[in-house]
Structures are given as structure tokens and as C-alpha cells.
Design a protein around this motif. Structure first.
Motif, mmCIF file in Angstrom:
data_model
loop_
_atom_site.group_PDB
_atom_site.id
_atom_site.type_symbol
_atom_site.label_atom_id
_atom_site.label_comp_id
_atom_site.label_asym_id
_atom_site.label_seq_id
_atom_site.Cartn_x
_atom_site.Cartn_y
_atom_site.Cartn_z
ATOM 1 N N ALA A 95 0.825 -1.219 -0.015
ATOM 2 C CA ALA A 95 -0.186 -0.062 -0.117
ATOM 3 C C ALA A 95 0.875 1.217 -0.035
ATOM 4 O O ALA A 95 0.438 2.118 -0.779
ATOM 5 N N LEU A 96 1.978 1.208 0.731
ATOM 6 C CA LEU A 96 2.796 2.461 0.906
ATOM 7 C C LEU A 96 3.579 2.773 -0.483
ATOM 8 O O LEU A 96 3.616 3.887 -1.177
ATOM 9 N N ILE A 97 3.751 1.376 -1.339
ATOM 10 C CA ILE A 97 4.410 1.857 -2.497
ATOM 11 C C ILE A 97 3.422 2.282 -3.480
ATOM 12 O O ILE A 97 3.704 3.119 -4.214
ATOM 13 N N ALA A 98 2.132 1.743 -3.526
ATOM 14 C CA ALA A 98 1.247 2.436 -4.579
ATOM 15 C C ALA A 98 0.835 3.882 -4.089
ATOM 16 O O ALA A 98 0.707 4.651 -5.026
ATOM 17 N N TRP A 99 0.719 4.259 -2.667
ATOM 18 C CA TRP A 99 0.559 5.523 -2.428
ATOM 19 C C TRP A 99 1.762 6.359 -2.896
ATOM 20 O O TRP A 99 1.656 7.551 -3.253
ATOM 21 N N GLY A 100 2.983 6.035 -2.548
ATOM 22 C CA GLY A 100 3.983 6.789 -2.808
ATOM 23 C C GLY A 100 4.126 6.912 -4.369
ATOM 24 O O GLY A 100 4.460 8.017 -4.961
#
Length: 164
Positions: A95-100
Motif C-alpha cells: 500500500a505504501l508503494i502504491a501511495w508513494g
């Protein structure tokens, strides 16, 4: 100055941050979930000071996210393997990868989460656990669970009231 502990918090976000809220912890877990295991591998990947790496690895072991296993006895050397609890953190990392990527990556993503066999990019989403139906983020909200205290129920109800 000693920082405040969140160990007694009822909120699952606060409890989670107590264990992985420091950036090195998430970066170490990111690397461990991608297959790094040894101190020197983490050190090289992260360019982190040895004393900080030692503290973070010990904290992640203490939190039950990594398991320390000896791989050499002379000299004694350990590897760090994600536990089931640690492996469950992969959704947060994805999720952090997608958000970033969406908000900070610029015009080209440097890392994507892809489906292993097809190589197609995937995105985190919420799924109804009974039907398997995808539920859009905007159709989700936080609700008190069966273990919520009266204070937590009031807090959630108060936030919803203020937002109406």
C-alpha cells in the motif's frame, strides 16, 4: 527525552506504529520481505549505522516481526527471517508503494507491485470478506469492533458526528 509509548493504546494504528512507526523499521521489513536476511545485507541496502541497525533488528525481533536464527557458530552470526506477523506486513508495504507512486514518484515509477505470473501492475484494495467483492475506498469507514471500549466507541461516534 523519552518518547511516549503507544503499547497501551486501543487504536490498532497506534499499536502498529509502536512497533513499525520508525522509518528504519519499515525499511528493514521491506528488505526482509524481499528476501534479505543478514546484517551485512541490510547494512549495505540501507546504508544505516551499525548501532542503529542492531537496535532496530532487536526491536523487530522483540515485536515478533522477525525471528533471529543462527547460520554460523564460529563466529556466531544470525539471519533475520520474517515471522507470520512480519509477513502479514506485506500489505502495508504494498500500500505504501502504491501511495508513494501516486503522490511522490514523479512521472515514472521506480518500483511497482505486480502479479508474479503476468507481471501486470496491481493496486491495494478493500474486499468484502464474506463475498469477495471489491469495495471502493470511498465506501469504507472505521467502525467500533466487538472489543471496543466505551471510550473508543465514543471517540468513533464523535468523529462521525463532527464530520456530518
Amino acid at each position: 527525552m523519552q518518547r511516549k509509548t503507544l503499547l497501551n493504546a486501543e487504536c490498532p494504528v497506534a499499536l502498529s506504529l509502536e512497533h513499525v512507526g520508525e522509518w528504519w523499521s519499515l525499511l528493514i521489513m521491506r528488505d526482509a520481505l524481499q528476501g534479505l536476511r543478514r546484517f551485512d545485507e541490510f547494512s549495505k541496502s540501507l546504508a544505516i549505522a551499525p548501532n542503529m541497525l542492531t537496535r532496530r533488528l532487536n526491536a523487530l525481533v522483540d515485536a515478533g516481526l522477525l525471528e533471529r536464527r543462527a547460520y554460523s557458530t564460529k563466529p556466531l552470526r544470525h539471519e533475520y527471517v520474517p515471522t507470520e506477523r512480519g509477513r502479514d506486513l506485506i500489505g502495508v508495504i504494498f500500500a505504501l508503494i502504491a501511495w508513494g507512486n501516486k503522490h511522490f514518484a514523479g512521472s515514472e515509477d521506480s518500483v511497482r507491485v505486480v502479479e508474479k505470473t503476468s507481471g501486470r501492475t496491481v493496486q491495494p484494495m478493500m474486499v468484502d470478506i464474506e463475498t469477495g467483492t471489491v469495495v471502493p475506498w470511498e465506501d469504507c469507514e472505521v467502525a467500533a469492533g466487538p472489543g471496543a471500549s466505551d471510550d473508543m466507541r465514543e471517540r468513533i461516534a464523535g468523529i462521525k458526528t463532527r464530520l456530518q
